[in-house]
Every structure is written in C-alpha cells, then in structure tokens.
Design a protein around this motif. Structure first.
Motif, PDB file in Angstrom:
ATOM      1  N   HIS A  25      27.348 -18.886  39.902  1.00 45.75           N
ATOM      2  CA  HIS A  25      28.174 -17.934  40.652  1.00 45.75           C
ATOM      3  C   HIS A  25      29.338 -18.629  41.343  1.00 45.75           C
ATOM      4  N   ASN A  26      29.114 -19.830  41.846  1.00 45.40           N
ATOM      5  CA  ASN A  26      30.231 -20.561  42.456  1.00 45.40           C
ATOM      6  C   ASN A  26      31.335 -20.837  41.436  1.00 45.40           C
ATOM      7  N   MET A  27      30.947 -21.113  40.207  1.00 44.33           N
ATOM      8  CA  MET A  27      31.961 -21.330  39.163  1.00 44.33           C
ATOM      9  C   MET A  27      32.698 -20.033  38.851  1.00 44.33           C
ATOM     10  N   LEU A  75      17.644 -16.177  49.448  1.00 39.97           N
ATOM     11  CA  LEU A  75      17.529 -16.942  50.692  1.00 39.97           C
ATOM     12  C   LEU A  75      18.074 -18.368  50.589  1.00 39.97           C
ATOM     13  N   HIS A  76      18.644 -18.736  49.445  1.00 39.90           N
ATOM     14  CA  HIS A  76      18.875 -20.164  49.216  1.00 39.90           C
ATOM     15  C   HIS A  76      19.839 -20.805  50.213  1.00 39.90           C
ATOM     16  N   ASP A  77      20.704 -20.014  50.859  1.00 38.86           N
ATOM     17  CA  ASP A  77      21.653 -20.608  51.802  1.00 38.86           C
ATOM     18  C   ASP A  77      21.296 -20.357  53.264  1.00 38.86           C
ATOM     19  N   VAL A  78      20.196 -19.643  53.550  1.00 36.51           N
ATOM     20  CA  VAL A  78      19.981 -19.252  54.952  1.00 36.51           C
ATOM     21  C   VAL A  78      19.621 -20.435  55.846  1.00 36.51           C
ATOM     22  N   ALA A  92      21.716 -21.201  39.080  1.00 37.64           N
ATOM     23  CA  ALA A  92      22.250 -19.847  39.292  1.00 37.64           C
ATOM     24  C   ALA A  92      23.301 -19.879  40.396  1.00 37.64           C
ATOM     25  N   ASP A  93      23.035 -20.644  41.453  1.00 40.47           N
ATOM     26  CA  ASP A  93      23.975 -20.812  42.561  1.00 40.47           C
ATOM     27  C   ASP A  93      25.291 -21.385  42.035  1.00 40.47           C
ATOM     28  N   ARG A  94      25.184 -22.457  41.229  1.00 48.33           N
ATOM     29  CA  ARG A  94      26.376 -23.082  40.689  1.00 48.33           C
ATOM     30  C   ARG A  94      27.137 -22.144  39.750  1.00 48.33           C
ATOM     31  N   PRO A 122      32.563 -10.645  52.021  1.00 52.82           N
ATOM     32  CA  PRO A 122      31.382 -10.897  52.832  1.00 52.82           C
ATOM     33  C   PRO A 122      30.505 -11.941  52.135  1.00 52.82           C
ATOM     34  N   TYR A 123      29.908 -12.835  52.919  1.00 48.56           N
ATOM     35  CA  TYR A 123      29.124 -13.917  52.323  1.00 48.56           C
ATOM     36  C   TYR A 123      27.962 -13.400  51.489  1.00 48.56           C
ATOM     37  N   ILE A 124      27.345 -12.292  51.927  1.00 47.92           N
ATOM     38  CA  ILE A 124      26.124 -11.797  51.291  1.00 47.92           C
ATOM     39  C   ILE A 124      26.318 -11.524  49.790  1.00 47.92           C
ATOM     40  N   ILE A 125      27.578 -11.307  49.391  1.00 50.36           N
ATOM     41  CA  ILE A 125      27.830 -11.083  47.962  1.00 50.36           C
ATOM     42  C   ILE A 125      27.307 -12.255  47.129  1.00 50.36           C
ATOM     43  N   HIS A 126      27.457 -13.472  47.646  1.00 48.51           N
ATOM     44  CA  HIS A 126      27.024 -14.664  46.893  1.00 48.51           C
ATOM     45  C   HIS A 126      25.512 -14.674  46.645  1.00 48.51           C
ATOM     46  N   PRO A 127      24.672 -14.572  47.695  1.00 53.03           N
ATOM     47  CA  PRO A 127      23.226 -14.544  47.409  1.00 53.03           C
ATOM     48  C   PRO A 127      22.815 -13.358  46.528  1.00 53.03           C
TER      49      PRO A 127
END
Ligand code: MN
Length: 743
Positions: A147-149, A76-79, A143-145, A49-54
C-alpha cells in the motif's frame, strides 16, 4: 497500471464475511474500530486521514484470504509505533498472536535501509526473516509495503526513489522467496515506475497499443488448446492467456537485450486442471497436436522449485507457426504459485492459521519447508511450528544501534564485540552498555532485535579482562593491539634482545654489529620510520628477528663469503696436491683402476674423485695429476675449474662398463634438503635402507629457517641405481630437494 481504488472498512468487512465465520468477522470489525479511534487525528503525507492506510493493508490481507489474526494485525500494525496504544493494550483486546505480529511489524519498521549493495540487501532480507518469529509478520509487512508503494506519489522524489529501490532489493525478493507472486509482481512494477519512469511508461504504452491485437491472438490460441484437449473429457479446466508484467518484460529487455515485441508477442497460455494425472494428459494432448520445441519442457511437478512452485512448462510451435509457451498445473498448485506461503495461512472452512498448518498433509509441509530452507529433519507439525517461530538464522544475530542501524554479529557476541564492530575507537573507549534502555554488564548476551547502546568516555581505556569477555576475533585482536601499543617500551627492549640473540647464535660479534648506523640502515631497509618502531614491531611479533638480523650482518656476511671463496680455491688446490700424493702412495684404490678407459693413454693410475663421487654411468672427465695418474671427476665438478686454470691437463675418459658390474659398489654422496620435523631423518634412512644395504654415513644439520640439510653417503652399483634411490628419497614427506653433492 491503474491505481487501486481505496477500499472502505465496509469493503473489508464484506471481503472477510465471504470466508470467515461471524465471530471472526466481528473480531476484524472490532480491530477497525480500535484503529480508527487511535488514528483518527492523524493524516498521511497525502493529506488523507491516516486510517485509510490500515484499512487498505487489512484489505490486501483479506484479498489473500488470510486468517483473522493476520487481518486484525493489518488494521493494528501501526498503532503501537504511531499512537498512544501499547503492545499490552493490543494483547488484552486481541490476544497474544495478534500482539506478536504487531510487535514484529513495529520492530521491522525500525530497520533503516542504507545501501543498495547486494550483500547488504541480502542481510536485510535475512534480518527480516530472523526478526519474524511468526511468518505472518512478513506477510503483514509486505501488505503494508504494497500500500505504501501504491501511494508513493505523495512523497518527495528523493524519498520515492529510496523507497522504490528498497522495495526492489528487499521486499520484492522476499515476496518471491515466500512465493507470494501477486505481491511480488505489483511491487516490482511500481518500483520500476519510480526508478525508471521512462522505461515503465514506454512498456506500458506499447502494451496498451497492442493489447487488442494480442487479445485476439490469445483468444484464438486458447480455443485451439481447448479444442485439442476436448477428447480428454476433463470437466473442470480453465485455459487462459497469462498476463505479462511490466517489470519482467523490462528485465528481459535489459538482461537479454531483446526488443519489446520479441517478448510481448510470445504467447503464454496457462491451463488449470483438477489433478496431477490430468496435467500430464493435457501435456500429451498438446504435444500430439503441435511440435514441441526441444529443451523447453520442464517438469516442476516432479521436481518443485525451492519456493514450492509446481507446474509443467513446455513450448510448442503453435497455431500459425507462432511459438507458444504453455504452463499446466492443478488449481492447488496455482494457489501456491500465486500466493505462496500465504496460501498456507489462508483461512479455510472455519479453520484458521495454525490449525490449517497442523492439519496440512506432508506434501504441504514439504512445500513450506522448501520455502524457508529449513532443516529437513522437521518431520512433524510441531517441529514445523517450532522452526517457523524460532530464529531462522541460528548462528547470527542482528541488533540495532539506537539510530536504527543494523549490526550483524555471531551468535555469542556481547556489547564489547558490538562496540569493536562499530569502530575500534568506540571499543577502546567503552565504559558501559545499555540493552533496550537497561544498563547491562559488558559480557551481557545480546539477542536479535535488541537495541544496543554503547556508552563511551574519551578517557576510558581497555581492560585486560576484556579479553575474556569478547567472543569475536576482531574485538580480541583490537584489544590485544591496544595493549601491545601500551607496552611499546617493553617491546622495544624485547625486540633488541631478539636481534642480539640471533646474531650471537650465528656467531657474530654483537657489539660490533649493533651500532646506531647499522640500526638505522636496517630500519630504513625494513621501511620503518624509526629504529624504535622496528624493535617494537619485533617485540609485538609482527616481524621475525631473522629479517632484521640479516640486515645487520649483511656487510659482515659479504666479507665472510669472500673469505670463504678464497679459502675454497685454496682448498681445491691443496686437495689436488693431496690427490697426487695419495695417487703416489701405494695404497690408492687399486681395485678401481681397471674400470676407466683413458682415451689414448695406457697404464695410468686412475682414481675417482672424492669431491664428486662419480659412479658408472656418470659422464666423467679426467684430470692428469703431475706425472702420476688421472683423477676422474663428474662433469661440472667445481674442482675441475681449478684444473682448467692450471692449464690443459684434462683428458677424455669413459667407463669401460657404464652399467658397472654386480660385484663392485661405488661411493656416492647426496645432499638432501627438507623442512624439519620429527622423525624426518628416520624416514630418510629407512627409505635408503629399503633400496641399498650400503648406507655409509648420514649427517643432518638444521638451520634457523627450520630447514634441514642431510648429507648421505651410500654405495651403489651404477647411476641407474643411484637415481632410483634419489627418486625414493624425494618421495619422503617434507623433502624438497635431493641432489648429488660436490665437496
Ligand atoms: Mn503501515
């Protein structure tokens, strides 16, 4: 390195509840609900589920103890980018600051990273900073990067490599610049894993194999240090083995060509204490116990690094003769060392970001100023906030093409400048521009972050008014270039006239020289395909008329030169005949006769050559005129050549007194070459007048290269005086040559 286990929203709640008040915890929880609702249908590439990322991004920020708005923005960074929510929705629900951060992060995600060229990477880092009117934007982005890594394995290999290299070139250095070392290290290690799995794996495996052995040695060193500092009676110290990071080991192996063991076995211990005096006390105790290694002590407390880092570093010959690296710092310095600028935005005792900075003491301000390389004049907190929030790069702007490419331009650039920056053909065919989807005039001032679309049409062409609408040199040159090409016919005409004028000034017969075969010859010599191109190029001002005119007159000049040389020879002969006549005439310069000694000859009339004006001290040679005296010339006088031709009529002569005498002055002719300018002649004359009273004549002539030849005739006592005058003239500005003249 083990993959981090996913946090739940409950974990994030617990993390923030540890350091925030109830009201703020509620705000964070509300952000989770908001994001959950919007993302609930979406899945990530991994199928989760996408929500895991935020949730993970908010969790990373909570672990850094960031302020409520930053953690909320993490949720909220991707909403705005990926769901139906608008920025206005976010602002209404969570306030202006959160909206600003979310907007900044969304804009950053539009930037397309293209190449690994160093220059470009630096531009991107600047861009990221410039785009971030609030530095918390960067912290959320990091922080976003991160988790993406951590979840990169879900992507295709090609994409993994691209994102990993972008991380290594853009985001890890950015984290470093902001001093957020915990994120920097993890980003680097994970990037290496995807870019060079073999190296990553080898180092990780070697570390595992030696971990137990190393732990024991580290433990031993730690207890030795603890023992060494017991006498200091510090009540709140921590001594521990410093962790080593895979990427930093890798870099040292590559850059310094070292083996894994050489780096890994180097013991690194860290000591944390409460106060600065305690750091120096610990240093003293360690240096008293073990021998310091020369040149290894660094005092980053007195002289902090640019990103605010402070510590004492030393290396000693430690227990068992092993080299031991020690870092000593206070807990506060440690926080800065690990979390950098994030430490300053961290939530403390019911305060939150902003309040923290405003209450910060001067030292903290300096640290952050250092990090951002801001002007030193931001003296108080208000200035500081302004400088953090304002553009960090005031002289450049960074704008996007609709495709997300980044264009960097000077501050005052407009759409036309951008069009010409993209490509000359885009510029020349521009008909209009849209900024952020709105039609704007072509001189509309654009700002960093604007999306600029250039509208073109194949039939469009530049307008002369454009020259007043652009601010970059490139655009202006390209527009000028266009018009120069348009006016080619006029320019051909102008070019032709320039050559004709030049030739006429030089006294040539223009009609005779400007014949087609001559024109073609000149164009070919000048590497033009056609005669018209050559003339047009002259008209544009790309080349100078002299070069072309010289090609035309080449043959003519050769003829003239030959004629001149013949005339000269003739003149020399006539000259000598004149000398003979003069010598015969009674009014030759009798007063000079006695100053020359002619070897083996007595009582002959002697005369100094006008052509080369010998003075006492010059090496001279005599020329025996037909029966009636000797003319004396300087060695090398061209007129003597003619004498040689006439047979053996040269005789050795010498000055009776090579220093001359105090009463008599001799004429000497000089030739001065200089680049022409105002008052040049005046300056030369003044210089000569400073050294001799006998300035007999001065003549200047300027040629077409703006070079000036000055003939000077002066009276001197001897060669020494003459040479010193020549040296003085050479000192006059723009004079490049002074020599004795031959006539
Ligand atoms: Mn994201």
């Amino acid at each position: 390195m083990a993959e981090a286990k996913n946090l739940t929203a409950q974990d994030v709640h617990d993390l923030v509840a540890d350091y925030m008040n109830d009201e703020h915890v509620k705000k964070v929880d509300k952000a989770y609900q908001f994001a959950y609702h919007l993302h609930q249908e979406q899945k990530r590439k991994s199928g989760e589920p996408y929500i895991i990322h935020p949730i993970q991004v908010a969790g990373i920020l909570a672990e850094l103890h960031m302020d409520p708005d930053t953690v909320v923005a993490g949720y909220l960074h991707d909403v705005v980018e990926d769901t139906t929510a608008t920025l206005a929705d976010v602002e209404q629900a969570f306030g202006h600051d959160v909206a600003i951060i979310v907007d900044g992060v969304s804009k950053l995600s539009r930037i397309k990273y293209k190449s690994s060229r160093e220059q470009l990477a630096e531009n991107h880092r600047k861009l990221l900073l410039a785009m971030s009117h609030d530095i918390r934007v960067i912290i959320v982005k990091l922080a976003d990067r991160l988790h993406n890594m951590r979840t990169l394995s879900a992507l295709r290999e090609e994409k993994q490599k691209r994102i990993a290299s972008e991380t290594l070139e853009i985001y890890a250095p950015l984290a470093d610049r902001l001093g957020i070392m915990t994120i920097k290290w993890e980003l680097e290690d994970m990037a290496l894993r995807y870019l060079n799995f073999e190296a990553y794996h080898d180092i990780a495996k070697s570390m595992n194999l030696r971990r137990q052995e190393r732990l024991e040695i580290v433990d031993q060193a730690v207890s030795e240090i603890e023992h060494a500092i017991t006498d200091l009676h510090l009540d709140h110290t921590e001594v521990y083995g410093r962790p080593k990071h895979i990427y930093s080991i890798y870099r040292k192996m590559v850059d310094k060509n070292k083996r894994f063991e050489e780096i890994y076995d180097l013991l690194a211990i860290r000591v944390l204490v409460d106060t600065i005096p305690e750091t120096y006390a610990v240093l003293g105790a360690i240096h008293a116990r073990w021998t310091p290694m020369p040149g290894r002590f660094k005092d980053y407390i007195a002289l902090p690094k640019a990103n605010g880092y402070q510590s004492l570093h030393t290396s000693v010959i430690g227990p068992g003769g092993r080299p031991l690296e020690v870092q000593i710092r206070t807990y506060q310095m440690h926080e800065i060392a690990e979390f950098g600028i994030a430490a300053h935005w961290a939530y403390k005792e019911g305060n939150f970001a902003g309040a923290d900075v405003q209450n910060a003491d001067q030292q903290k301000l300096n640290v952050i100023q250092g990090i951002l390389e801001l002007q030193a004049d931001a003296q108080d907190a208000d200035d500081f906030m302004e400088s953090v929030k304002g553009d960090l790069f005031t002289d450049r702007i960074f704008v996007f093409t609709p495709k997300g490419d980044v264009i960097e331009m000077p501050k005052d650039a407009g759409p036309l400048d951008m069009a010409y920056t993209i490509h000359t053909n885009v510029g020349n065919h521009t008909v209009g521009a849209k900024v952020n989807d709105r039609m704007v005039p072509l001189d509309f001032p654009i700002k960093t972050g604007d999306i600029v679309e250039i509208l073109t049409s194949p039939n469009a062409q530049p307008n002369r008014d454009w020259l007043t609408m652009v601010s970059t040199r490139r655009a202006r040159n390209k527009i000028r270039q266009y018009f120069r090409k348009q006016d080619k016919a006029d320019n051909i005409e102008a070019g032709r006239k320039m050559v004709a004028d030049w030739l006429e000034d030089e006294g040539y017969d223009v009609e005779e020289l400007m014949q087609p075969e001559n024109e073609e010859h000149a164009a070919e010599k000048m590497h033009f395909l056609a005669v018209d191109d050559m003339y047009a190029s002259l008209g544009f001002g790309d080349i100078k008329p002299q070069g072309v005119a010289n090609r035309f007159s080449e043959e003519k000049r050769a003829e003239i030169e030959t004629a001149r040389q013949e005339a000269e020879q003739k003149a020399i002969l006539e000259h000598h005949q004149t000398i003979e006549k003069e010598t015969k005439s009674a009014k030759n310069h009798a007063h000079r006769e006695d100053r020359i000694v002619i070897q083996g000859v007595d009582n002959m009339l002697v005369r100094l050559g006008h052509c080369c004006t010998p003075v006492p001290g010059d090496e001279v040679i005599g020329y025996v005129t037909k029966g009636r005296g000797v003319s004396v010339h300087r060695l090398g006088c061209p007129n003597l050549k003619a004498a040689e031709v006439e047979g053996n009529r040269l005789v050795d002569v010498a000055w009776e007194n090579p220093a001359g005498n105090s009463k008599t002055e001799y004429d000497a002719d000089l030739q001065v070459s200089a680049t022409n300018r105002n008052r040049l002649l005046n300056d030369v004359i003044r210089m000569v007048n400073n050294t001799t009273r006998s300035l007999n004549s001065v003549n200047g002539r300027v040629d077409h290269n703006n070079d000036v030849r000055i003939s000077i005739s002066i009276g001197v006592k001897n060669l020494e005086q003459l040479e010193s005058i020549m040296v003085n003239i050479r000192d006059v500005k723009d004079v490049y040559e002074v020599k004795r003249a031959f006539k």
